[in-house]
Design a protein around this motif. Structure first.
Motif, PDB file in Angstrom:
ATOM      1  N   GLN A  47      40.178 -16.279   3.860  1.00  0.00           N
ATOM      2  CA  GLN A  47      39.395 -17.497   3.992  1.00  0.00           C
ATOM      3  C   GLN A  47      38.320 -17.327   5.063  1.00  0.00           C
ATOM      4  O   GLN A  47      38.419 -16.454   5.918  1.00  0.00           O
ATOM      5  CB  GLN A  47      40.304 -18.677   4.364  1.00  0.00           C
ATOM      6  N   LEU A  48      37.316 -18.172   5.001  1.00  0.00           N
ATOM      7  CA  LEU A  48      36.301 -18.200   6.039  1.00  0.00           C
ATOM      8  C   LEU A  48      36.968 -18.557   7.370  1.00  0.00           C
ATOM      9  O   LEU A  48      37.785 -19.481   7.409  1.00  0.00           O
ATOM     10  CB  LEU A  48      35.239 -19.241   5.687  1.00  0.00           C
ATOM     11  N   PRO A  49      36.668 -17.841   8.464  1.00  0.00           N
ATOM     12  CA  PRO A  49      37.311 -18.135   9.755  1.00  0.00           C
ATOM     13  C   PRO A  49      37.105 -19.594  10.174  1.00  0.00           C
ATOM     14  O   PRO A  49      36.030 -20.169   9.968  1.00  0.00           O
ATOM     15  CB  PRO A  49      36.613 -17.182  10.723  1.00  0.00           C
ATOM     16  N   LEU A  50      38.131 -20.167  10.763  1.00  0.00           N
ATOM     17  CA  LEU A  50      38.049 -21.566  11.179  1.00  0.00           C
ATOM     18  C   LEU A  50      36.929 -21.802  12.186  1.00  0.00           C
ATOM     19  O   LEU A  50      36.291 -22.852  12.181  1.00  0.00           O
ATOM     20  CB  LEU A  50      39.388 -22.011  11.773  1.00  0.00           C
ATOM     21  N   LYS A  51      36.677 -20.820  13.041  1.00  0.00           N
ATOM     22  CA  LYS A  51      35.611 -20.980  14.040  1.00  0.00           C
ATOM     23  C   LYS A  51      34.247 -21.106  13.378  1.00  0.00           C
ATOM     24  O   LYS A  51      33.331 -21.748  13.919  1.00  0.00           O
ATOM     25  CB  LYS A  51      35.615 -19.816  15.036  1.00  0.00           C
ATOM     26  N   TYR A  90      41.038 -27.804  12.705  1.00  0.00           N
ATOM     27  CA  TYR A  90      40.904 -26.516  13.393  1.00  0.00           C
ATOM     28  C   TYR A  90      42.124 -26.217  14.256  1.00  0.00           C
ATOM     29  O   TYR A  90      42.758 -27.118  14.802  1.00  0.00           O
ATOM     30  CB  TYR A  90      39.656 -26.543  14.279  1.00  0.00           C
ATOM     31  N   CYS A  91      42.430 -24.926  14.368  1.00  0.00           N
ATOM     32  CA  CYS A  91      43.304 -24.431  15.435  1.00  0.00           C
ATOM     33  C   CYS A  91      42.882 -22.995  15.729  1.00  0.00           C
ATOM     34  O   CYS A  91      42.277 -22.339  14.883  1.00  0.00           O
ATOM     35  CB  CYS A  91      44.789 -24.520  15.064  1.00  0.00           C
ATOM     36  N   ASP A  92      43.158 -22.537  16.926  1.00  0.00           N
ATOM     37  CA  ASP A  92      42.746 -21.182  17.276  1.00  0.00           C
ATOM     38  C   ASP A  92      43.526 -20.165  16.448  1.00  0.00           C
ATOM     39  O   ASP A  92      44.608 -20.451  15.933  1.00  0.00           O
ATOM     40  CB  ASP A  92      42.945 -20.921  18.776  1.00  0.00           C
ATOM     41  N   ARG A  93      42.977 -18.961  16.319  1.00  0.00           N
ATOM     42  CA  ARG A  93      43.543 -17.966  15.404  1.00  0.00           C
ATOM     43  C   ARG A  93      44.971 -17.569  15.774  1.00  0.00           C
ATOM     44  O   ARG A  93      45.821 -17.409  14.892  1.00  0.00           O
ATOM     45  CB  ARG A  93      42.643 -16.729  15.362  1.00  0.00           C
ATOM     46  N   ASP A  94      45.258 -17.401  17.055  1.00  0.00           N
ATOM     47  CA  ASP A  94      46.612 -17.007  17.460  1.00  0.00           C
ATOM     48  C   ASP A  94      47.629 -18.059  17.047  1.00  0.00           C
ATOM     49  O   ASP A  94      48.732 -17.731  16.573  1.00  0.00           O
ATOM     50  CB  ASP A  94      46.675 -16.776  18.973  1.00  0.00           C
ATOM     51  N   GLY A 120      42.191 -24.403   7.335  1.00  0.00           N
ATOM     52  CA  GLY A 120      42.607 -23.055   6.989  1.00  0.00           C
ATOM     53  C   GLY A 120      44.096 -23.063   6.761  1.00  0.00           C
ATOM     54  O   GLY A 120      44.790 -24.037   7.105  1.00  0.00           O
ATOM     55  N   ILE A 121      44.605 -22.017   6.200  1.00  0.00           N
ATOM     56  CA  ILE A 121      46.031 -21.927   5.967  1.00  0.00           C
ATOM     57  C   ILE A 121      46.782 -22.072   7.294  1.00  0.00           C
ATOM     58  O   ILE A 121      46.416 -21.458   8.294  1.00  0.00           O
ATOM     59  CB  ILE A 121      46.376 -20.597   5.260  1.00  0.00           C
TER      60      ILE A 121
END
Length: 233
Positions: free
Chosen positions: A162-166, A134-138, A9-10
């Motif tokens: 974008q589609l959420p990383l989770k 991956y990394c968490d949203r925060d 993700g970005i």
């Protein structure tokens, strides 16, 4: 040869992971680099983008102002879809050309950096492995705001595009967690590299091509014997 799709993700750290693979000697195709190339002045996608979004998205030298274009499309799904329909076919053609070059040079696999791999789903059927960084949203939000000097609202708009990383984590075959220290992410990347290097998944295609070449050579020999047999004495 087999293909590995790398996505994320970005601001998830995908570019840094890609750089590690490059340093390890992997064949890598960076879609972001191709995307910048195919929209240069003189290319078909450049003209179509200007026609669709207007000359105000151009810099003085005629190049696409990526920031201005990004501000337009990230908050408007319809316009983002329009941009994708213009650029994606050109990007995919260039990716195919690059992949063939690596194949001819003898590489056993190629890593394709595809930001919207799971969003578009167009290339999934060609991939032996899929990898998500991956990394968490925060963490993602903080990195993006810091890296691009964006407000929280603008950063969230780009992430939400974008589609959420989770969700990507559940779709990928391999996950590289970049939520913490970079040294841990790099170690995960090196371990995945070792796994890819041990893989024999490149053999079916290579053996198939060799078998095909052997058939062609046999047919040529047979044809040559037939011609010689019927040649005048």
């Amino acid at each position: 040869m087999f293909l590995v799709g790398l996505t994320g993700g970005i601001a998830s750290g995908k570019s840094s992971v890609l750089q590690v693979f490059q340093q390890l000697g992997c064949a890598v195709i960076d879609v972001d680099v191709i995307a910048r190339h195919v929209v240069q002045p003189g290319y078909p996608a450049h003209q179509r983008i200007v026609e669709a979004f207007g000359p105000e998205i151009l810099l003085e030298n005629g190049d696409i102002n990526r920031k201005a274009l990004g501000d337009l499309v990230f908050k408007q799904p319809d316009r983002r879809h329009l941009l994708n329909t213009i650029t994606h076919p050109e990007i995919q053609k260039e990716m195919m050309r690059e992949t063939v070059k690596y194949f001819l040079r003898g590489y056993r696999y190629v890593i394709l950096d595809i930001p919207l791999l799971f969003e578009t789903k167009k290339l999934l059927k060609y991939l032996k492995h899929t990898v998500v960084v991956y990394c968490d949203r925060d963490t993602q939000l903080a990195r993006l705001m810091r890296r691009n000097s964006l407000s929280r609202e603008d950063a969230e708009a780009r992430i939400n595009a974008q589609l959420p990383l989770k969700d990507k984590v559940h779709l990928a075959g391999h996950v590289l967690d970049n939520s913490g220290e970079w040294s841990l992410t790099k170690r995960q990347t090196v371990l995945l590299y070792a796994e890819l290097e041990r893989s024999l998944e490149y053999l079916p295609l290579r053996l198939g091509i060799l078998a095909g070449l052997a058939c062609v050579i046999s047919l040529l020999h047979l044809l040559a014997r037939c011609l010689m047999a019927h040649a005048p004495a």
